[in-house]
Design a protein around this motif. Structure first.
Motif, PDB file in Angstrom:
ATOM      1  N   LEU A   1      24.264  33.976 -17.002  1.00 22.96           N
ATOM      2  CA  LEU A   1      23.246  34.944 -16.580  1.00 22.96           C
ATOM      3  C   LEU A   1      23.883  36.161 -15.916  1.00 22.96           C
ATOM      4  N   ASP A   2      24.973  35.965 -15.164  1.00 20.97           N
ATOM      5  CA  ASP A   2      25.702  37.109 -14.597  1.00 20.97           C
ATOM      6  C   ASP A   2      26.228  38.006 -15.722  1.00 20.97           C
ATOM      7  N   ALA A   3      26.726  37.403 -16.794  1.00 17.99           N
ATOM      8  CA  ALA A   3      27.269  38.178 -17.917  1.00 17.99           C
ATOM      9  C   ALA A   3      26.166  38.917 -18.672  1.00 17.99           C
ATOM     10  N   LEU A   4      24.957  38.379 -18.669  1.00 22.68           N
ATOM     11  CA  LEU A   4      23.838  39.029 -19.353  1.00 22.68           C
ATOM     12  C   LEU A   4      23.234  40.161 -18.525  1.00 22.68           C
ATOM     13  N   ALA A   5      23.452  40.144 -17.228  1.00 20.14           N
ATOM     14  CA  ALA A   5      22.887  41.165 -16.345  1.00 20.14           C
ATOM     15  C   ALA A   5      23.478  42.531 -16.658  1.00 20.14           C
TER      16      ALA A   5
ATOM     17  N   PRO B   1      18.448  32.936 -23.309  1.00 20.19           N
ATOM     18  CA  PRO B   1      18.649  32.827 -21.862  1.00 20.19           C
ATOM     19  C   PRO B   1      17.828  31.692 -21.238  1.00 20.19           C
ATOM     20  N   ASP B   2      16.616  31.456 -21.720  1.00 13.09           N
ATOM     21  CA  ASP B   2      15.811  30.343 -21.203  1.00 13.09           C
ATOM     22  C   ASP B   2      16.464  28.998 -21.503  1.00 13.09           C
ATOM     23  N   GLU B   3      17.023  28.852 -22.698  1.00  6.48           N
ATOM     24  CA  GLU B   3      17.718  27.613 -23.046  1.00  6.48           C
ATOM     25  C   GLU B   3      18.978  27.432 -22.211  1.00  6.48           C
ATOM     26  N   VAL B   4      19.672  28.528 -21.900  1.00  7.41           N
ATOM     27  CA  VAL B   4      20.839  28.467 -21.026  1.00  7.41           C
ATOM     28  C   VAL B   4      20.441  27.844 -19.693  1.00  7.41           C
TER      29      VAL B   4
ATOM     30  N   GLY C   1      34.437  32.898 -22.336  1.00  2.33           N
ATOM     31  CA  GLY C   1      33.789  34.021 -23.002  1.00  2.33           C
ATOM     32  C   GLY C   1      32.303  33.772 -23.132  1.00  2.33           C
ATOM     33  N   VAL C   2      31.521  34.672 -22.572  1.00  3.26           N
ATOM     34  CA  VAL C   2      30.073  34.647 -22.787  1.00  3.26           C
ATOM     35  C   VAL C   2      29.830  35.584 -23.958  1.00  3.26           C
ATOM     36  N   VAL C   3      29.655  34.988 -25.134  1.00  4.06           N
ATOM     37  CA  VAL C   3      29.538  35.737 -26.380  1.00  4.06           C
ATOM     38  C   VAL C   3      28.061  36.010 -26.635  1.00  4.06           C
ATOM     39  N   VAL C   4      27.715  37.297 -26.710  1.00  4.75           N
ATOM     40  CA  VAL C   4      26.314  37.702 -26.831  1.00  4.75           C
ATOM     41  C   VAL C   4      26.098  38.392 -28.175  1.00  4.75           C
ATOM     42  N   ARG C   5      25.158  37.854 -28.955  1.00  7.87           N
ATOM     43  CA  ARG C   5      24.784  38.488 -30.228  1.00  7.87           C
ATOM     44  C   ARG C   5      23.823  39.643 -29.957  1.00  7.87           C
ATOM     45  N   ASP C   6      23.591  40.463 -30.987  1.00  3.17           N
ATOM     46  CA  ASP C   6      22.653  41.589 -30.870  1.00  3.17           C
ATOM     47  C   ASP C   6      21.244  41.144 -30.512  1.00  3.17           C
ATOM     48  N   ASP C   7      20.864  39.919 -30.906  1.00  4.30           N
ATOM     49  CA  ASP C   7      19.510  39.418 -30.593  1.00  4.30           C
ATOM     50  C   ASP C   7      19.424  38.800 -29.200  1.00  4.30           C
ATOM     51  N   GLY C   8      20.516  38.865 -28.422  1.00  6.86           N
ATOM     52  CA  GLY C   8      20.504  38.362 -27.051  1.00  6.86           C
ATOM     53  C   GLY C   8      20.861  36.901 -26.899  1.00  6.86           C
ATOM     54  N   ARG C   9      21.064  36.187 -28.006  1.00  7.82           N
ATOM     55  CA  ARG C   9      21.461  34.778 -27.914  1.00  7.82           C
ATOM     56  C   ARG C   9      22.930  34.676 -27.522  1.00  7.82           C
TER      57      ARG C   9
END
Length: 142
Positions: free
Chosen positions: A119-123, A103-106, A10-18
């Motif tokens: 990064l694919d999940a964030l796209a 994303p930079d820390e990832v 699971g790529v868990v994404v918060r509202d702030d993008g973290r």
């Protein structure tokens, strides 16, 4: 007959993008939470279970973002973008740290085969990616 193992993450994404990440207890690498899919379990339910077990965060699955095969080990990983619902971050027997990464820390902290999954999940692309790797590097498409 070749055998494959199926894992989910699971790529868990918060509202702030973290993005939620764990540092694995067995090898010290940073990865999205995940693990082996149980025989009697739907993939989405497996992702929810693995995230909760490894991080203490309950999630809701939004969509499948990628299918990734480790050609060396015969592991097929299904990765889902998720959003946090509730819970408090905590480590488990499988993790020594749980962090919300930018994303930079990832890109900086995760190995290539895991960073690309995140990064694919964030796209914004809604089509799941299908990729193969040798355990360290991505292989060219056939």
């Amino acid at each position: 007959m070749p055998l494959h193992s199926v894992s989910v993450a699971g790529v868990v994404v918060r509202d702030d993008g973290r993005v939620l990440a764990i540092r694995r207890a067995d090898n010290g690498t940073w990865e999205p939470p995940g693990g082996v899919l149980e025989l009697d379990e739907r993939p989405e339910a497996g992702a929810v279970r693995e995230v909760l077990e490894e991080t203490g965060i309950r999630v809701s699955v939004e969509r499948l973002t990628g299918v990734y095969k480790n050609m060396t080990r015969g592991i097929v990983a299904l990765v889902f973008r998720c959003r946090p619902v509730d819970g408090v971050e905590r480590t488990s027997s499988e993790s020594t740290a749980v962090e919300w990464l930018t994303p930079d820390e990832v890109e900086k902290w995760m190995g290539e085969v895991y960073a690309v999954r995140v990064l694919d999940a964030l796209a914004l692309n809604t089509t799941p990616q299908v990729r193969a790797h040798d355990g360290r590097r991505w292989l060219e498409s056939a």
